[in-house]
Design a protein around this motif. Structure first.
Motif, PDB file in Angstrom:
ATOM      1  N   ALA A 283       0.852  -1.193   0.000  1.00  0.00           N
ATOM      2  CA  ALA A 283       0.000   0.000   0.000  1.00  0.00           C
ATOM      3  C   ALA A 283       0.882   1.235   0.000  1.00  0.00           C
ATOM      4  CB  ALA A 283      -0.924   0.004   1.220  1.00  0.00           C
ATOM      5  N   ASN A 284       0.678   2.114  -0.990  1.00  0.00           N
ATOM      6  CA  ASN A 284       1.425   3.371  -1.097  1.00  0.00           C
ATOM      7  C   ASN A 284       2.937   3.149  -1.088  1.00  0.00           C
ATOM      8  OD1 ASN A 284      -0.996   4.910  -1.052  1.00  0.00           O
ATOM      9  ND2 ASN A 284      -1.035   4.757   1.190  1.00  0.00           N
ATOM     10  N   GLY A 285       3.360   2.079  -1.764  1.00  0.00           N
ATOM     11  CA  GLY A 285       4.783   1.800  -1.865  1.00  0.00           C
ATOM     12  C   GLY A 285       5.380   1.120  -0.655  1.00  0.00           C
ATOM     13  N   VAL A 286       4.558   0.787   0.354  1.00  0.00           N
ATOM     14  CA  VAL A 286       5.049   0.116   1.564  1.00  0.00           C
ATOM     15  C   VAL A 286       4.646  -1.354   1.508  1.00  0.00           C
ATOM     16  CG1 VAL A 286       4.951   0.008   4.077  1.00  0.00           C
ATOM     17  CG2 VAL A 286       4.954   2.227   2.922  1.00  0.00           C
ATOM     18  N   LEU A 287       5.643  -2.237   1.572  1.00  0.00           N
ATOM     19  CA  LEU A 287       5.437  -3.685   1.522  1.00  0.00           C
ATOM     20  C   LEU A 287       5.527  -4.256   2.933  1.00  0.00           C
ATOM     21  CD1 LEU A 287       5.360  -6.482   0.041  1.00  0.00           C
ATOM     22  CD2 LEU A 287       7.859  -6.293  -0.143  1.00  0.00           C
ATOM     23  N   THR A 288       4.521  -5.018   3.336  1.00  0.00           N
ATOM     24  CA  THR A 288       4.532  -5.693   4.636  1.00  0.00           C
ATOM     25  C   THR A 288       4.748  -7.184   4.411  1.00  0.00           C
ATOM     26  OG1 THR A 288       3.004  -4.063   5.559  1.00  0.00           O
ATOM     27  CG2 THR A 288       3.247  -6.133   6.757  1.00  0.00           C
ATOM     28  N   LEU A 289       5.812  -7.735   5.026  1.00  0.00           N
ATOM     29  CA  LEU A 289       6.178  -9.142   4.858  1.00  0.00           C
ATOM     30  C   LEU A 289       6.013  -9.889   6.182  1.00  0.00           C
ATOM     31  CD1 LEU A 289       9.374  -8.722   2.637  1.00  0.00           C
ATOM     32  CD2 LEU A 289       7.109  -9.534   1.915  1.00  0.00           C
ATOM     33  N   PRO A 290       5.748 -11.213   6.125  1.00  0.00           N
ATOM     34  CA  PRO A 290       5.407 -11.974   7.342  1.00  0.00           C
ATOM     35  C   PRO A 290       6.619 -12.479   8.127  1.00  0.00           C
ATOM     36  CG  PRO A 290       5.184 -13.386   5.441  1.00  0.00           C
ATOM     37  CD  PRO A 290       5.562 -12.035   4.904  1.00  0.00           C
ATOM     38  N   PHE A 291       7.632 -11.660   8.278  1.00  0.00           N
ATOM     39  CA  PHE A 291       8.764 -12.027   9.130  1.00  0.00           C
ATOM     40  C   PHE A 291       9.392 -10.743   9.670  1.00  0.00           C
ATOM     41  CE2 PHE A 291      10.566 -11.378   4.931  1.00  0.00           C
ATOM     42  CZ  PHE A 291      11.698 -10.617   5.185  1.00  0.00           C
ATOM     43  N   LYS A 292      10.085 -10.873  10.795  1.00  0.00           N
ATOM     44  CA  LYS A 292      10.819  -9.745  11.362  1.00  0.00           C
ATOM     45  C   LYS A 292      12.253  -9.782  10.862  1.00  0.00           C
ATOM     46  CE  LYS A 292      10.151  -8.834  15.725  1.00  0.00           C
ATOM     47  NZ  LYS A 292      10.004  -9.059  17.188  1.00  0.00           N
ATOM     48  N   MET A 293      12.781  -8.609  10.562  1.00  0.00           N
ATOM     49  CA  MET A 293      14.113  -8.531   9.980  1.00  0.00           C
ATOM     50  C   MET A 293      15.204  -8.592  11.043  1.00  0.00           C
ATOM     51  SD  MET A 293      15.852  -8.281   7.221  1.00  0.00           S
ATOM     52  CE  MET A 293      17.502  -8.809   7.649  1.00  0.00           C
ATOM     53  N   LEU A 294      14.978  -7.970  12.189  1.00  0.00           N
ATOM     54  CA  LEU A 294      16.054  -7.802  13.166  1.00  0.00           C
ATOM     55  C   LEU A 294      16.144  -8.939  14.178  1.00  0.00           C
ATOM     56  CD1 LEU A 294      15.749  -3.957  13.787  1.00  0.00           C
ATOM     57  CD2 LEU A 294      17.189  -5.175  12.148  1.00  0.00           C
ATOM     58  N   ASP A 295      15.170  -9.854  14.198  1.00  0.00           N
ATOM     59  CA  ASP A 295      15.281 -11.061  15.017  1.00  0.00           C
ATOM     60  C   ASP A 295      14.381 -12.126  14.398  1.00  0.00           C
ATOM     61  OD1 ASP A 295      12.567 -10.826  16.083  1.00  0.00           O
ATOM     62  OD2 ASP A 295      13.347  -9.238  17.375  1.00  0.00           O
ATOM     63  N   ASN A 296      14.377 -13.322  14.996  1.00  0.00           N
ATOM     64  CA  ASN A 296      13.628 -14.438  14.408  1.00  0.00           C
ATOM     65  C   ASN A 296      12.339 -14.728  15.165  1.00  0.00           C
ATOM     66  OD1 ASN A 296      13.218 -16.433  12.486  1.00  0.00           O
ATOM     67  ND2 ASN A 296      14.294 -18.013  13.669  1.00  0.00           N
ATOM     68  N   LEU A 297      11.845 -13.742  15.915  1.00  0.00           N
ATOM     69  CA  LEU A 297      10.587 -13.918  16.627  1.00  0.00           C
ATOM     70  C   LEU A 297       9.422 -13.671  15.673  1.00  0.00           C
ATOM     71  CD1 LEU A 297      11.522 -12.028  19.918  1.00  0.00           C
ATOM     72  CD2 LEU A 297      11.638 -14.497  19.476  1.00  0.00           C
ATOM     73  N   SER A 298       8.219 -14.060  16.102  1.00  0.00           N
ATOM     74  CA  SER A 298       7.055 -13.885  15.241  1.00  0.00           C
ATOM     75  C   SER A 298       6.731 -12.405  15.098  1.00  0.00           C
ATOM     76  CB  SER A 298       5.848 -14.628  15.821  1.00  0.00           C
ATOM     77  OG  SER A 298       5.529 -14.121  17.105  1.00  0.00           O
ATOM     78  N   GLY A 299       6.242 -12.039  13.923  1.00  0.00           N
ATOM     79  CA  GLY A 299       5.898 -10.652  13.658  1.00  0.00           C
ATOM     80  C   GLY A 299       6.032 -10.348  12.181  1.00  0.00           C
ATOM     81  N   THR A 300       5.975  -9.078  11.840  1.00  0.00           N
ATOM     82  CA  THR A 300       6.072  -8.652  10.447  1.00  0.00           C
ATOM     83  C   THR A 300       7.120  -7.551  10.320  1.00  0.00           C
ATOM     84  OG1 THR A 300       4.343  -6.980  10.729  1.00  0.00           O
ATOM     85  CG2 THR A 300       3.638  -9.183  10.020  1.00  0.00           C
ATOM     86  N   SER A 301       7.425  -7.202   9.081  1.00  0.00           N
ATOM     87  CA  SER A 301       8.357  -6.102   8.811  1.00  0.00           C
ATOM     88  C   SER A 301       7.814  -5.272   7.661  1.00  0.00           C
ATOM     89  CB  SER A 301       9.749  -6.636   8.466  1.00  0.00           C
ATOM     90  OG  SER A 301       9.684  -7.549   7.382  1.00  0.00           O
ATOM     91  N   GLN A 302       8.177  -3.978   7.658  1.00  0.00           N
ATOM     92  CA  GLN A 302       7.729  -3.075   6.601  1.00  0.00           C
ATOM     93  C   GLN A 302       8.922  -2.600   5.784  1.00  0.00           C
ATOM     94  OE1 GLN A 302       5.309   0.012   8.511  1.00  0.00           O
ATOM     95  NE2 GLN A 302       3.496  -0.997   7.673  1.00  0.00           N
ATOM     96  N   TRP A 303       8.686  -2.472   4.463  1.00  0.00           N
ATOM     97  CA  TRP A 303       9.738  -2.115   3.519  1.00  0.00           C
ATOM     98  C   TRP A 303       9.208  -1.052   2.566  1.00  0.00           C
ATOM     99  CZ3 TRP A 303      14.366  -5.154   3.717  1.00  0.00           C
ATOM    100  CH2 TRP A 303      14.296  -6.228   4.608  1.00  0.00           C
ATOM    101  N   GLN A 304      10.051  -0.066   2.258  1.00  0.00           N
ATOM    102  CA  GLN A 304       9.655   1.032   1.372  1.00  0.00           C
ATOM    103  C   GLN A 304      10.211   0.798  -0.025  1.00  0.00           C
ATOM    104  OE1 GLN A 304       7.842   3.913   2.352  1.00  0.00           O
ATOM    105  NE2 GLN A 304       7.725   4.422   0.176  1.00  0.00           N
ATOM    106  N   LEU A 305       9.353   0.930  -1.033  1.00  0.00           N
ATOM    107  CA  LEU A 305       9.783   0.767  -2.416  1.00  0.00           C
ATOM    108  C   LEU A 305      10.856   1.796  -2.750  1.00  0.00           C
ATOM    109  CD1 LEU A 305       9.366  -0.615  -5.192  1.00  0.00           C
ATOM    110  CD2 LEU A 305       7.640   1.149  -5.671  1.00  0.00           C
ATOM    111  N   ALA A 306      11.986   1.330  -3.302  1.00  0.00           N
ATOM    112  CA  ALA A 306      13.084   2.226  -3.669  1.00  0.00           C
ATOM    113  C   ALA A 306      12.593   3.259  -4.672  1.00  0.00           C
ATOM    114  CB  ALA A 306      14.238   1.423  -4.258  1.00  0.00           C
TER     115      ALA A 306
END
Length: 695
Positions: free
Chosen positions: A101-124
């Motif tokens: 949504a609006n160039g923001v991608l939400t993925l089903p994993f956390k980037m900074l650790d391996n616990l449950s959660g999601t992460s957000q990424w901005q389209l370059a």
């Protein structure tokens, strides 16, 4: 027939569903920058983490100064569900819903650790809104640099030794930070630059060098907050635009990077490094020919680049000149007897005639210079009120530098005065707090005047036409009709017109005197069409000088009220049209210099009140010159003994404190009578001896 139509509808419905599934099942494409995990954790300010998606494969890169982590893997999409498998990282294989949504991608994993959660990424290529403010970046930098530096306390001691004013402390911190930077102590330098920016958070020079060091240390998102604000506040300052272009390029926002670097090149056309940065951006966009041209331009301006690409182009150019493709061309031989061409050598820009350091003999803007301009009357006769308002903005310090390419940078401080009073046959004048309670008018800046720091940038063309951008931004404290409020500073330089143009840019003209010394002189007025501030008179005299000049404000602070006499006898007749407001006509008798008696008659309007309990009495009175007096003592009110009498007789013996004269003794006798509609009238005689005279 109905059955056929129903079947067609069903087939059409399946086609829509199938189409939707197919669209949502399309593989992800493009490069994304990590924003944050669902628990709010973000990457280190120095780190840039990206994930690049291709057809069912991806590559991940986490980079910061001195460290690079890379991984790759595969992914599958079904509807709004993604299955993603990392080759080496601990996240391993994850599966869950994803969204864009609006160039923001939400993925089903956390980037900074391996616990449950999601992460957000901005389209370059898209620019995210800042989540922190300039002040927060400064505060975080100070805290972080203190922890990582060894000598921040030493820097503090050096920068604050014998200095009290914030403007001087800021300059001291900036100078110390620069010394530490060149000695290789970058965390100490960051601490010093941050402290300078904290003390003067509208100084373009301090903020720019602070943001440059943040970039050098890899704190790209902190630098982004500062640079986006600096380029708005100082649009004619080239370096922040170049730094912002570099930053956007690092974030793959090449369109925004290109816009920023071309602004920097326009402001500083002789800077080869800016040309080189522009070449790298054009190269990223696939414009190879333009990139090569810019690299050559950077080389010609003295910047070799990281790979000395300009040298390669220069060698090719030289070889081509030495080996022309047309064999019939006859080489031109040098004629030793021919005088040198006047056009050989570097072409000096015409703006260079204005280059140098400038100081101001005065820069000021004043309103209310005449009674007609200062006074505004509302109402008529006894119901009229006359407002008197005078303002002043004048430079207390001023320094301006013009480069050979016509770029202007400068700083200083401006003193502001805002004095408003009122006169009315009924209400009169009084100190602001008490006037407010009585519906009157008085306004003044805290402490009588306030000083605000000023940084500005600009340009000058070869004809001497100057454009300046920048005003003080810190608001001021105004006591207006008994209430404190914030007001914005105004410019001491003349705007092009009233209204929105008063925020700038400001235009002036550089001229040459008979000795070829450049200067700016302004003496002009601007009609504002405002009821209170009718006209502003602008005066400036700015000269080229390497010696510091202290600007002249032509401001004389109102003289404090002085004690008129150490002993006196006063007779007065008074009328109170309203509670605690007294109009009086008085005659004061004092001892003259020759030993004889001299008298002075006055008309005044004061705010006063007196109270009694038994024989104990107290009173307070505020005068038009903002002085005051209060008394405490004993007294007798004869009205309490004469029942039903309309006249009150009072006698008092009191200690008095007068803000002009100090402590003394006061004896008085007065007669008062009630008038119509709540008014009072009275006559009195009083004698005072102040202790500074002796009893």
């Amino acid at each position: 027939m109905k059955k056929i139509i129903a079947i067609c509808h069903f087939i059409f419905f399946l086609a829509i569903v199938f189409s939707a599934v197919q669209v949502s099942a399309q593989p992800l494409k493009g490069k994304y920058h990590f924003i944050a995990d669902s628990d709010g954790k973000k990457a280190n300010a120095k780190a840039i983490i990206t994930i690049q998606f291709a057809d069912n494969t991806f590559k991940l890169k986490a980079q910061q100064p001195g460290s690079l982590v890379e991984d790759q893997g595969t992914y599958q999409i079904s509807g709004n569900t993604i299955s993603i498998s990392f080759k080496e990282m601990e996240q391993g294989k994850k599966k869950g819903t994803f969204s864009i949504a609006n160039g923001v991608l939400t993925l089903p994993f956390k980037m900074l650790d391996n616990l449950s959660g999601t992460s957000q990424w901005q389209l370059a290529g898209t620019i995210t809104a800042n989540t922190t403010t300039k002040d927060q970046v400064i505060e975080q930098a100070i805290t972080g640099a203190q922890k990582k530096s060894k000598w921040s306390t030493v820097l503090d001691n050096r920068a604050t030794a014998g200095i009290t004013a914030n403007i001087d402390k800021a300059a001291a911190y900036y100078n110390q930070a620069t010394l530490f930077y060149f000695k290789g102590f970058k965390w100490e330098a960051l601490y010093g630059y941050a402290k300078a920016a904290q003390l003067q958070n509208s100084n373009g020079l301090y903020l720019n060098n602070f943001s440059s060091l943040l970039l050098e240390l890899g704190r790209i998102y902190d630098a982004k907050v500062l640079l986006e604000e600096i380029t708005k506040q100082f649009p004619n300052l080239a370096s922040p635009w170049a730094n912002l272009a570099y930053l956007y390029h690092k974030l793959d926002a090449t369109d925004e990077a290109k816009k920023a670097i071309y602004i920097a090149m326009r402001l500083a056309p002789d800077n080869g490094m800016y040309c080189y940065t522009a070449a790298k951006i054009e190269e990223e966009k696939g414009n190879k020919a333009e990139a090569e041209r810019l690299i050559q331009q950077a080389w010609d301006l003295g910047y070799a680049g990281e790979g000395r690409e300009g040298a390669k182009n220069a060698s090719k150019k030289a070889a081509k000149q030495q080996n022309p493709s047309d064999k019939n061309v006859t080489p031109v031989k040098n004629n030793p007897n021919k005088p040198p061409n006047k056009n050989t050598g570097p072409q000096e820009k015409k703006q260079a005639i204005w280059a140098g350091n400038y100081q101001a003999k005065y820069v000021r803007a004043r309103s209310g210079e005449t009674a007609a301009e200062a006074n505004t009357t509302f109402g008529k006769d006894l119901a009229s009120t006359t407002l008197n308002l005078q303002t002043l903005a004048c430079a207390k310090n001023f320094s301006m530098n013009i480069s050979s390419s016509g770029f202007i940078s400068g700083s200083g401080s401006i003193m502001y005065v805002y004095q408003g009073t009122s006169a009315s046959p009924v209400m009169g004048m009084a100190p602001a707090v008490l006037t407010a309670a009585s519906g009157g008018f008085a306004a003044n800046l805290k402490d009588g005047y306030q000083i605000r720091d000023w940084s500005f940038t600009g340009t000058v063309d070869e004809e001497g036409n100057v454009e300046i951008n920048g005003m003080p931004t810190e608001q001021m404290d105004l006591l207006n009709v008994g209430k404190w409020q914030k007001i914005k500073p105004w410019s001491a330089l003349p705007p092009d017109a009233a209204g929105a143009a008063m925020k700038g840019p400001f235009h002036m003209k550089l001229q040459m005197d008979k000795d070829k010394n450049p200067f700016i002189r302004i003496d002009q007025s601007l009609d504002l069409g405002d009821k209170l501030i009718k006209r502003v008179h602008y005066e400036s005299f700015i000269v080229k000088s390497d010696n510091e000049i202290k600007p002249d404000c032509q401001f004389t602070a109102p003289a404090p009220a002085t004690c008129p006499a150490s002993e006196f006898i006063k007779t007065k007749v008074s009328m109170s049209p309203k509670d605690h407001i007294t109009l009086e006509a008085s005659t004061t008798y004092t001892k003259g210099d020759n030993g004889g008696v001299q008298k002075q008659q006055d008309m005044a309007c004061n705010v006063s009140g007196d109270w009694s309990m038994g024989l104990a009495t107290t009173s307070v009175e505020f005068h038009q010159d903002n002085s005051y007096e209060f008394t405490v003592g004993i007294g007798v009110d004869a009205k309490s003994f004469i029942k039903g009498s309309p006249v009150s007789l009072k006698e008092k013996l009191e200690l008095i404190y007068d803000s002009k004269c100090g402590w003394g003794v006061k004896a008085s006798a007065a007669a008062e009578a009630d008038g119509p509609i709540g008014t009072k009238a009275g006559a009195s005689v009083e004698g005072v001896i102040f202790f500074n005279k002796g009893l």
